[in-house]
Design an enzyme around this catalytic site. Structure first.
Site, PDB file in Angstrom:
ATOM      1  CG  ASP A 182      -2.250  -0.877   1.081  1.00 31.07           C
ATOM      2  OD1 ASP A 182      -2.170  -1.298   0.057  1.00 31.07           O
ATOM      3  OD2 ASP A 182      -2.779  -0.885   2.180  1.00 31.07           O
ATOM      4  CG  HIS A 197       2.123  -9.043   0.864  1.00 33.73           C
ATOM      5  ND1 HIS A 197       1.395 -10.189   1.469  1.00 33.73           N
ATOM      6  CD2 HIS A 197       1.907  -7.745   1.778  1.00 33.73           C
ATOM      7  CE1 HIS A 197       0.999  -9.768   2.509  1.00 33.73           C
ATOM      8  NE2 HIS A 197       1.382  -8.510   2.920  1.00 33.73           N
ATOM      9  CB  SER A 242      11.101   2.716   4.175  1.00 30.76           C
ATOM     10  OG  SER A 242      12.243   3.103   3.534  1.00 30.76           O
TER      11      SER A 242
END
Length: 283
Positions: free
Chosen positions: A94, A151, A253
């Site tokens: 995200d 992921h 980050s």
């Protein structure tokens, strides 16, 4: 882009700040399980950044043992989905798109009038960088409110990792505009995978007050020696399915993805400033 006085002072202060000492201090606070401190830390952060706890596996703020546990919270199984086409390359996080597009003669765009080389990003390995010289890249920024697990964007087998020590500048848009070669200066972990599309790199970039980078196969990445370290993974091989968790950031980050030439054509939605969600198709 002309920076305001406030932004110029913010950037200038980062050159003087003790990056690693500050990050260690914040990291220690984020690991504290002392009730009054952790509750205040978590609740203030969640309110300030308007964190959506409805999609969290544990929606109650009281259910987290410390701030890092909250920050790296898991989502419910229904919160994010991947497309039915198993060949589709998808967003690993995200966040928002900082930059994306073609790597031109080995150079990656960081921001307007700012760029760096693939070789620099990968820690100086010119042979490894040659694969991506005219390939594709996407830089994905995770803001403080975002889900901070990373992921796999496609099926892949881990080939090697490279830990590259460096500074810990902030990685927000203001700093990306002002600090030359930002992502090639910050501490980072380069993860290279074999995929059906050829080789793919995911660079996990550290930042100001990021307490640590973590992978599912090696845990917290914190080498005692502050030098470039390579690890090859061929026996046994580590394979991952698309959507499988491969790492996480303890505080926000950036992930930089690199692909070989002719691997894909970026979707129109993969453009600077556009929001992106885990599982969203990139092509």
């Amino acid at each position: 882009m002309t920076l305001s006085l406030k932004d110029r002072l913010f950037v200038a202060s980062q050159y003087l700040a003790p990056h690693h000492a500050l990050s260690r201090l914040v990291g220690a606070l984020a690991e504290s399980e002392w009730g009054p401190l952790k509750r205040r830390f978590i609740s203030t952060f969640a309110k300030h950044y308007q964190v959506n706890m409805e999609e969290a596996e544990r929606p109650s703020l009281d259910d987290y043992r410390n701030f890092n546990d909250f920050f790296t919270r898991a989502l419910t199984a229904e919160a994010r989905t991947f497309p039915a086409d198993t060949r589709a390359l998808c967003s690993p996080v995200d966040g928002s798109v900082s930059q994306a597009g073609a790597i031109t003669d080995g150079r990656i765009i960081q921001a307007k009038q700012q760029s760096f080389t693939v070789t620099e990003l990968l820690g100086g390995d010119a042979e490894q960088a040659r694969r991506y010289k005219d390939g594709e890249f996407a830089t994905l920024y995770l803001s403080p409110k975002d889900y901070h697990r990373i992921h796999m964007p496609c099926d892949g087998t881990l080939v090697r990792t490279t830990f590259v020590p460096g500074r810990l500048f902030s990685v927000n848009g203001t700093t990306a505009e002002a600090v030359p070669r930002l992502f090639a200066r910050n501490e980072r972990l380069v993860c290279e995978f074999d995929t059906e599309r050829g080789r793919m790199v995911m660079v996990l970039v550290g930042a100001m007050i990021v307490a640590s980078i973590e992978t599912t196969w090696a845990g917290v990445v914190a080498p005692m020696r502050r030098q470039i370290q390579h690890l090859n993974y061929n026996n046994p091989k580590l394979s991952f399915k698309r959507g499988e968790e491969m790492g996480r950031f303890r505080l926000g980050s950036t992930v930089v993805m690199l692909l070989e030439p002719n691997s894909l054509t970026w979707s129109e939605s993969v453009a600077p400033g556009e929001p992106i969600t885990l599982g969203q198709p990139l092509e």
